[in-house]
Design a protein around this motif. Structure first.
Motif, short mmCIF file in Angstrom:
data_model
loop_
_atom_site.label_atom_id
_atom_site.label_comp_id
_atom_site.label_asym_id
_atom_site.label_seq_id
_atom_site.Cartn_x
_atom_site.Cartn_y
_atom_site.Cartn_z
N ARG A 140 0.84 -1.21 0.00
CA ARG A 140 0.00 0.00 0.00
C ARG A 140 0.87 1.25 0.00
NH1 ARG A 140 -5.33 -1.65 0.77
NH2 ARG A 140 -5.69 -3.27 2.32
N VAL A 141 1.95 1.21 0.76
CA VAL A 141 2.88 2.35 0.75
C VAL A 141 3.35 2.60 -0.68
CG1 VAL A 141 5.15 3.16 1.51
CG2 VAL A 141 3.64 2.01 3.14
N GLN A 142 3.67 1.51 -1.39
CA GLN A 142 4.14 1.66 -2.77
C GLN A 142 3.07 2.26 -3.67
OE1 GLN A 142 7.37 1.24 -3.23
NE2 GLN A 142 7.29 0.69 -1.07
N ILE A 143 1.83 1.82 -3.48
CA ILE A 143 0.74 2.37 -4.30
C ILE A 143 0.54 3.85 -3.96
CG2 ILE A 143 -1.70 2.24 -4.87
CD1 ILE A 143 -1.65 -0.71 -4.24
N ALA A 144 0.57 4.16 -2.66
CA ALA A 144 0.36 5.55 -2.24
C ALA A 144 1.42 6.48 -2.81
CB ALA A 144 0.35 5.65 -0.71
N ARG A 145 2.61 5.91 -3.05
CA ARG A 145 3.71 6.73 -3.58
C ARG A 145 3.85 6.62 -5.09
NH1 ARG A 145 8.42 5.01 0.71
NH2 ARG A 145 7.64 6.22 2.48
N HIS A 146 2.95 5.91 -5.73
CA HIS A 146 3.08 5.67 -7.16
C HIS A 146 3.17 7.00 -7.91
CE1 HIS A 146 2.29 4.13 -11.15
NE2 HIS A 146 2.48 2.92 -10.67
N PRO A 147 4.16 7.11 -8.82
CA PRO A 147 4.35 8.41 -9.49
C PRO A 147 3.11 8.90 -10.22
CG PRO A 147 5.85 6.71 -10.36
CD PRO A 147 5.18 6.13 -9.17
N SER A 148 2.29 7.99 -10.71
CA SER A 148 1.12 8.50 -11.44
C SER A 148 -0.15 8.45 -10.59
CB SER A 148 0.94 7.74 -12.75
OG SER A 148 0.99 6.37 -12.53
N ARG A 149 0.01 8.33 -9.28
CA ARG A 149 -1.19 8.38 -8.42
C ARG A 149 -1.86 9.76 -8.56
NH1 ARG A 149 -3.52 5.28 -4.67
NH2 ARG A 149 -4.54 6.22 -2.86
N PRO A 150 -3.19 9.77 -8.71
CA PRO A 150 -3.87 11.05 -8.90
C PRO A 150 -3.61 12.02 -7.75
CG PRO A 150 -5.38 9.22 -9.23
CD PRO A 150 -4.10 8.63 -8.74
N THR A 151 -3.46 13.30 -8.09
CA THR A 151 -3.15 14.32 -7.10
C THR A 151 -4.40 15.15 -6.81
OG1 THR A 151 -2.59 15.96 -8.75
CG2 THR A 151 -0.81 14.51 -8.03
N THR A 152 -4.24 16.08 -5.89
CA THR A 152 -5.35 16.96 -5.51
C THR A 152 -5.98 17.62 -6.74
OG1 THR A 152 -4.38 17.38 -3.35
CG2 THR A 152 -5.94 19.02 -4.17
N LEU A 153 -5.15 18.21 -7.60
CA LEU A 153 -5.71 18.92 -8.76
C LEU A 153 -6.42 17.97 -9.72
CD1 LEU A 153 -3.03 21.67 -9.53
CD2 LEU A 153 -5.35 22.02 -8.68
N ASP A 154 -5.95 16.72 -9.80
CA ASP A 154 -6.65 15.74 -10.64
C ASP A 154 -8.07 15.55 -10.15
OD1 ASP A 154 -4.48 15.19 -12.28
OD2 ASP A 154 -3.67 13.72 -10.88
N TYR A 155 -8.20 15.37 -8.84
CA TYR A 155 -9.54 15.15 -8.29
C TYR A 155 -10.39 16.41 -8.33
CZ TYR A 155 -7.96 10.61 -6.59
OH TYR A 155 -7.48 9.33 -6.52
N ILE A 156 -9.75 17.57 -8.11
CA ILE A 156 -10.51 18.82 -8.16
C ILE A 156 -11.16 18.98 -9.54
CG2 ILE A 156 -10.26 21.34 -8.25
CD1 ILE A 156 -8.36 21.18 -5.89
N GLY A 157 -10.38 18.67 -10.56
CA GLY A 157 -10.92 18.77 -11.92
C GLY A 157 -12.11 17.86 -12.16
N LYS A 158 -12.12 16.71 -11.49
CA LYS A 158 -13.21 15.76 -11.73
C LYS A 158 -14.41 16.00 -10.81
CE LYS A 158 -10.55 12.90 -14.24
NZ LYS A 158 -10.64 13.14 -15.67
N LEU A 159 -14.16 16.52 -9.61
CA LEU A 159 -15.23 16.57 -8.61
C LEU A 159 -15.95 17.91 -8.54
CD1 LEU A 159 -13.35 14.82 -5.65
CD2 LEU A 159 -15.26 13.88 -6.94
#
Lengths: 288, 325
Positions: B59-78
């Protein structure tokens, strides 16, 4: 070689337009951009809300032009248009200077206030005019802005101010200084009542104006490339004996230093402000 | 494949083998469909095994994944009409934190979050999502503004931690974080926090005093990074995996400890596999949260937050052991 001689022979005279020909081109039909030096039709420039077509330089707008471009057409109702300055310190030549600028600009003081619509949302707007006594703030400017704030409070609508000023008006002395206090006190009461304040700083916003209402918005914006600051560059350089960076006291400099929410291009301004006004409308969808 | 994670390797290998076989059947005269079918069944089972027994370190690895969506990614969608506000009005604009106003399903809200970069250039600009004091001061300014206009606040938490640097200390990193905790406590509007990546220590908490806290399934929230913990506890950062397991830093752990409200489930393999789908999951949880909190009065909201944090922690009294009252 020969060619050059023949060419220079041809050009015997310089063409100087006659007096009548000069008058054929009315003054002001072309405008030169002070930034990129390109010359363009004034009409075209006006159509582009006075943004240089070539380099994007924002030419200063006077109050009337601003009202026309920012508020919905035909929605403006001007407030206290006939308020004029006195000469409280009996400053020699002061009223004559004011009178001259009244004639030149067709407005009675350095700020024009009014009620109007922006994207359909009712607002009270104050626009400072740097062509009138460099937009300096004396009793009239302070009072008109304060009355506009009170009107916004009464109507429970947002207050939007466009600032453009060299600072306090010297000829009214300490009365000018106190206008910073007057406007700020009014803004605080308005803010405590939940009023929305939007400040849009335009070129130039300095001195007592930047150190009062211009900086007190819930949102502080600026047009690109505007000069904004408290003390003038020369005064600072002489005081600290250091050369200041090129972009010192520009909008972009202030944004980087945390003073502005955003620098907004004039062509996007109305749309962006309309969006912000819509987010500030009371009550959401029924679903909530 | 870029960004493949260690624990996913068996799945990826099997998947590529299947597609190889498929390509082969297209060109060759052999019918391998039954073999492919068999392999696909195995793949399904393997995926189930791996993704359902996902370990803390994974899970730590997934949380740090370079292409994990960021705040601005979610802001754009939500959100609709997001307008970003910059600057703390004092010193600078810290791009490691973004904030602004927007509408969530028609409701005016203020959104704030840590912001990592997507590439090296952006990461340098955003300081890898590690804020300086001015970032926290900007966040607080926007929260106070939200309070004035009675807008709920939504915070996205995604940082390795507050930036440990000279300038940050000079300008009062501790004070800035402390002030946020202090002031967020008394905000008279609903505050909902969502941990979307790493919740690193005080730097995360400074946006995290909410009425509700939710975590994405593969995000982490911890007092220190696993590496940091390992080097403190065992003087060996290499034992980070062990630290991750013992420190209880995953969403299910925090749920069990009573710190968070909801675990927002993720798509198999992590949020980066389908941002749109992940956003709808977050949207649903946010919607429920806000609906619930909007029913509370200003006073109730403040008390609700007080009670939430008061209840966190475990302790006992000696007198309970020796039987005196």
């Amino acid at each position: 070689m020969l060619k050059i001689f023949t060419k220079s022979k041809k050009k015997k005279y310089a063409t100087i337009p006659s007096e009548t020909a000069k008058q054929d081109v009315p003054e002001g039909i072309m405008t030169k951009c002070p930034d990129c030096k390109k010359i363009m039709y004034t009409k075209e420039l006006m159509k582009n809300t006075k943004i240089c077509i070539n380099c994007g330089y924002h030419h200063p707008m006077n109050a009337k032009e601003r009202f026309n471009s920012f508020l919905d057409q035909g929605s403006v109702e001007e407030l206290n248009a006939d308020m004029v300055s006195e000469n409280p310190l009996q400053f020699p030549g002061y009223l004559e200077k004011v009178e001259k600028d009244r004639k030149k600009t067709n407005i009675n003081e350095a700020v024009v206030t009014g009620v109007g619509l922006v994207g359909g949302f009712k607002v009270v707007t104050a626009v400072m005019d740097s062509t009138f006594r460099m937009g300096s703030m004396g009793s009239v400017v302070g009072e008109k802005i304060t009355r506009a704030i009170e009107m916004a409070d009464e109507l429970k609508v947002p207050f939007i101010i466009f600032t453009a000023s060299g600072g306090a008006r010297m000829q009214e002395g300490v009365l000018s200084l106190m206008q910073m206090a007057k406007t700020s006190v009014a803004l605080k009461r308005f803010s405590d009542h939940g009023g929305l304040i939007i400040s849009i700083m335009t070129h130039p916003t300095t001195g007592g104006v930047s150190a009062s209402f211009a900086s007190l918005g819930d949102y502080n914006f600026a047009e690109p490339g505007a000069l904004i600051g408290f003390a003038g560059r020369r005064i600072i350089e002489q005081t600290i004996r250091e050369e200041l960076p090129e972009d010192f006291q520009t909008s972009e400099f202030l944004l980087k230093h945390g003073q502005l929410d955003a620098v907004i291009n004039r062509s996007d301004l109305k749309e962006q402000i309309t969006n912000i006004l819509s987010i500030h409308q009371p009550g959401g969808d029924l679903e909530w | 494949m870029v960004g493949e994670l260690e624990f996913e390797r068996p799945i990826i290998e099997l998947r590529s083998k299947i597609s190889e076989l498929r390509d082969f059947t297209k060109t060759a005269d052999v019918d391998l469909s039954s073999e492919i079918e068999k392999l696909e069944a195995r793949l399904e089972k393997l995926e189930k095994d791996i993704y359902e027994n996902i370990q803390p370190w994974d899970r730590v690895q997934i949380a740090r994944h370079p292409s994990r969506p960021t705040t601005l990614d979610y802001i754009g969608k939500l959100f609709d009409g997001f307008f970003e506000c910059h600057g703390d009005r004092t010193f600078a604009d810290d791009e490691a934190i973004v904030g602004g106003i927007a509408k969530f399903k028609g409701l005016p809200v203020t959104v704030i979050g840590h912001q990592r970069g997507k590439d090296t250039k952006e990461n340098i600009r955003r300081n890898f999502g590690m804020p300086h004091p001015e970032g926290y001061r900007k966040a607080l300014r926007l929260m106070k503004q939200a309070e004035k206009f009675r807008r709920p606040i939504i915070c996205f938490i995604d940082t390795k931690g507050a930036y440990p640097g000279k300038a940050a200390e000079e300008r009062g990193q501790s004070e800035a974080i402390a002030k946020n905790l202090f002031e967020m406590a008394s905000l008279k509007v609903p505050v909902v926090c969502v941990v979307i990546g790493e919740g690193g220590s005080g730097g995360a908490l400074a946006l995290g005093i909410g009425n509700h806290i939710h975590m994405l399934e593969n995000s982490t929230y911890s007092v220190i990074s696993p590496e940091g913990a390992a080097s403190i506890l065992w003087k060996d950062a290499g034992q980070a995996k062990k630290a991750a397991e013992s420190m209880k830093i995953t969403a299910p752990d925090l749920k069990e400890l009573g710190i968070i409200e909801e675990i927002i489930s993720e798509i198999k393999g992590g949020a980066h596999k389908d941002i749109d789908k992940q956003a709808t999951e977050i949207e649903a949880v946010l919607h429920e949260s806000l609906k619930e909190l909007l029913r509370l009065s200003e006073e109730q909201l403040v008390n609700h937050r007080y009670d939430k944090y008061k209840a966190i922690g475990q302790y006992s009294f000696l007198r309970e052991f020796i039987g005196v009252k």
